[in-house]
Enzyme design. Structure first.
Site, PDB file in Angstrom:
ATOM      1  N   HIS A  90      97.378 -89.745 -13.144  1.00  0.00           N
ATOM      2  CA  HIS A  90      97.718 -89.883 -14.560  1.00  0.00           C
ATOM      3  C   HIS A  90      96.993 -88.820 -15.373  1.00  0.00           C
ATOM      4  O   HIS A  90      95.776 -88.670 -15.257  1.00  0.00           O
ATOM      5  CB  HIS A  90      97.307 -91.265 -15.084  1.00  0.00           C
ATOM      6  CG  HIS A  90      98.221 -92.361 -14.628  1.00  0.00           C
ATOM      7  ND1 HIS A  90      97.836 -93.684 -14.591  1.00  0.00           N
ATOM      8  CD2 HIS A  90      99.514 -92.335 -14.199  1.00  0.00           C
ATOM      9  CE1 HIS A  90      98.847 -94.424 -14.150  1.00  0.00           C
ATOM     10  NE2 HIS A  90      99.861 -93.627 -13.907  1.00  0.00           N
ATOM     11  N   ARG A 138     103.894 -91.374  -6.071  1.00  0.00           N
ATOM     12  CA  ARG A 138     105.263 -91.592  -6.517  1.00  0.00           C
ATOM     13  C   ARG A 138     106.233 -91.243  -5.394  1.00  0.00           C
ATOM     14  O   ARG A 138     105.906 -90.464  -4.494  1.00  0.00           O
ATOM     15  CB  ARG A 138     105.564 -90.738  -7.753  1.00  0.00           C
ATOM     16  CG  ARG A 138     104.620 -90.999  -8.920  1.00  0.00           C
ATOM     17  CD  ARG A 138     104.878 -90.003 -10.050  1.00  0.00           C
ATOM     18  NE  ARG A 138     104.007 -90.255 -11.203  1.00  0.00           N
ATOM     19  CZ  ARG A 138     102.810 -89.709 -11.371  1.00  0.00           C
ATOM     20  NH1 ARG A 138     102.322 -88.871 -10.448  1.00  0.00           N
ATOM     21  NH2 ARG A 138     102.083 -89.988 -12.441  1.00  0.00           N
ATOM     22  N   ARG A 141     102.556 -98.619  -5.732  1.00  0.00           N
ATOM     23  CA  ARG A 141     101.704 -97.920  -6.696  1.00  0.00           C
ATOM     24  C   ARG A 141     101.014 -98.913  -7.618  1.00  0.00           C
ATOM     25  O   ARG A 141      99.797 -98.832  -7.842  1.00  0.00           O
ATOM     26  CB  ARG A 141     102.586 -96.961  -7.496  1.00  0.00           C
ATOM     27  CG  ARG A 141     101.871 -96.059  -8.460  1.00  0.00           C
ATOM     28  CD  ARG A 141     102.869 -95.034  -9.006  1.00  0.00           C
ATOM     29  NE  ARG A 141     102.312 -94.245 -10.076  1.00  0.00           N
ATOM     30  CZ  ARG A 141     101.540 -93.187  -9.897  1.00  0.00           C
ATOM     31  NH1 ARG A 141     101.199 -92.815  -8.678  1.00  0.00           N
ATOM     32  NH2 ARG A 141     101.087 -92.495 -10.927  1.00  0.00           N
ATOM     33  N   LYS A 159     103.548 -85.169 -11.159  1.00  0.00           N
ATOM     34  CA  LYS A 159     104.183 -85.222 -12.473  1.00  0.00           C
ATOM     35  C   LYS A 159     103.502 -84.234 -13.405  1.00  0.00           C
ATOM     36  O   LYS A 159     102.284 -84.154 -13.453  1.00  0.00           O
ATOM     37  CB  LYS A 159     104.070 -86.641 -13.036  1.00  0.00           C
ATOM     38  CG  LYS A 159     104.972 -86.906 -14.228  1.00  0.00           C
ATOM     39  CD  LYS A 159     104.979 -88.377 -14.572  1.00  0.00           C
ATOM     40  CE  LYS A 159     105.942 -88.663 -15.704  1.00  0.00           C
ATOM     41  NZ  LYS A 159     105.988 -90.116 -16.032  1.00  0.00           N
ATOM     42  N   TYR A 184      97.013-101.338 -16.088  1.00  0.00           N
ATOM     43  CA  TYR A 184      96.715-102.126 -14.897  1.00  0.00           C
ATOM     44  C   TYR A 184      95.534-103.060 -15.093  1.00  0.00           C
ATOM     45  O   TYR A 184      95.330-103.981 -14.298  1.00  0.00           O
ATOM     46  CB  TYR A 184      96.481-101.197 -13.697  1.00  0.00           C
ATOM     47  CG  TYR A 184      97.730-100.439 -13.323  1.00  0.00           C
ATOM     48  CD1 TYR A 184      98.779-101.081 -12.678  1.00  0.00           C
ATOM     49  CD2 TYR A 184      97.884 -99.101 -13.660  1.00  0.00           C
ATOM     50  CE1 TYR A 184      99.947-100.398 -12.358  1.00  0.00           C
ATOM     51  CE2 TYR A 184      99.044 -98.414 -13.348  1.00  0.00           C
ATOM     52  CZ  TYR A 184     100.063 -99.067 -12.695  1.00  0.00           C
ATOM     53  OH  TYR A 184     101.227 -98.394 -12.394  1.00  0.00           O
TER      54      TYR A 184
END
Length: 319
Positions: A283, A161, A260, A186, A292
């Protein structure tokens, strides 16, 4: 941290934001919450609602109705579902925290139903050939474009990110082992990712030739530096990526996240396991990665041609 002596709405909001800050939430997360709650407070004040205990389901229903009818002044378009969901979720979360901290006795909005958002697909997925064309654009700007090339190469090689790239320090890159450490991903997750040999070569070149020209006494250990010797702003990174997408001749919208998206999709196309892509993207939940699979075009086409009756019949017909 002292609980507010009153349950006046804005005092409660300040208390809530201080709690979020003390828990180490990211600056951009706190800014988003502050924006949502300020908007909610302004709407409440117009309706003579000034305290947290006055907020109930009926009021929240009116707030939802307000958003459904609202049109943006700039283009007269409604607020998108994701934005509407975030604005309402922040209010619900705020009320839950006020109840947990004893500021209000009950939380009447605890079970309020938020609008359905679904999971929108990424707007722009670029092929490997298209990404290469984008990566080549900074080289046309001479020495000035070399820093941008290293940044874009790092984005594509890792799929990280923009906030994660901004926060990279020099010691987070191990060019010998070809690894990069994400210290604060994250959800405050820390993880280590592989990075390609080509990207490492660009970073070594940057550290030897480019960064020394940009560094100042206040640069510290930041890996990527802007013209002032400071870390890039996240919006500045997006502007850089978007500019080179346009220079490559693509009219599709795209910023840092396009690399990404492309990293995930191309890895799946080349046979990567979904779990490995999940780790690559950082994730916490694999459902975030599964989106995806909708864009893994070559793999889906290959399976379709081998298994779908229509495709098999079509092949026999042409033989």
């Amino acid at each position: 941290m002292q609980k507010p002596s009153t349950n006046r709405l804005w005092c409660c909001v300040r208390y809530y934001l201080a709690i979020c800050l003390s828990r180490g939430q990211a600056d951009y997360t706190i800014r988003a919450k502050k924006y949502s709650l300020r908007k909610f407070c302004s709407w409440c004040f117009v309706r003579n609602v000034f305290t947290a205990h006055e907020i109930d389901i009926a009021l929240m229903d009116d707030y939802m109705e307000y958003f459904n009818a609202y049109r943006k002044p700039k283009d007269n378009q409604p607020i998108c579902k994701a934005n509407k969901y975030a604005l309402l979720l922040n209010v619900k979360t705020f009320m839950g925290k006020m109840h947990n901290r004893g500021v209000i006795e009950n939380n009447p909005v605890a079970h309020i139903e938020l609008p359905s958002v679904g999971r929108p697909l990424p707007k722009a997925i670029f092929t490997a050939e298209e990404v290469k064309k984008i990566l080549d654009q900074p080289l046309m700007l001479g020495e000035k474009g070399l820093v941008d090339r290293v940044i874009l190469e790092t984005f594509f090689a890792t799929g990280i990110r923009r906030v994660e790239l901004r926060d990279l320090d020099v010691e987070d890159i191990d060019v010998k082992q070809q690894l990069v450490r994400i210290r604060k991903g994250k959800g405050d997750r820390e993880y280590i990712l592989p990075i390609s040999e080509r990207a490492c070569e660009w970073i070594v070149f940057y550290l030897a030739k480019l960064r020394p020209q940009l560094a100042t006494i206040t640069s510290g250990s930041a890996l990527f530096l802007n013209d002032k010797g400071a870390r890039f702003r996240v919006n500045g990174l997006s502007d850089t990526a978007s500019r080179f997408v346009r220079l490559a001749g693509f009219k599709r919208g795209g910023a840092c996240h396009l690399f990404r998206h492309s990293t995930a999709t191309i890895m799946l196309d080349n046979g990567a396991d979904l779990r490995h892509v999940q780790e690559m993207l950082g994730h916490a939940n694999i459902s975030s990665t599964q989106i995806y699979t909708f864009f893994s075009r070559s793999k889906l086409t290959e399976v379709y041609n081998k298994t779908h009756p229509s495709a098999l019949i079509d092949k026999r017909f042409h033989q």
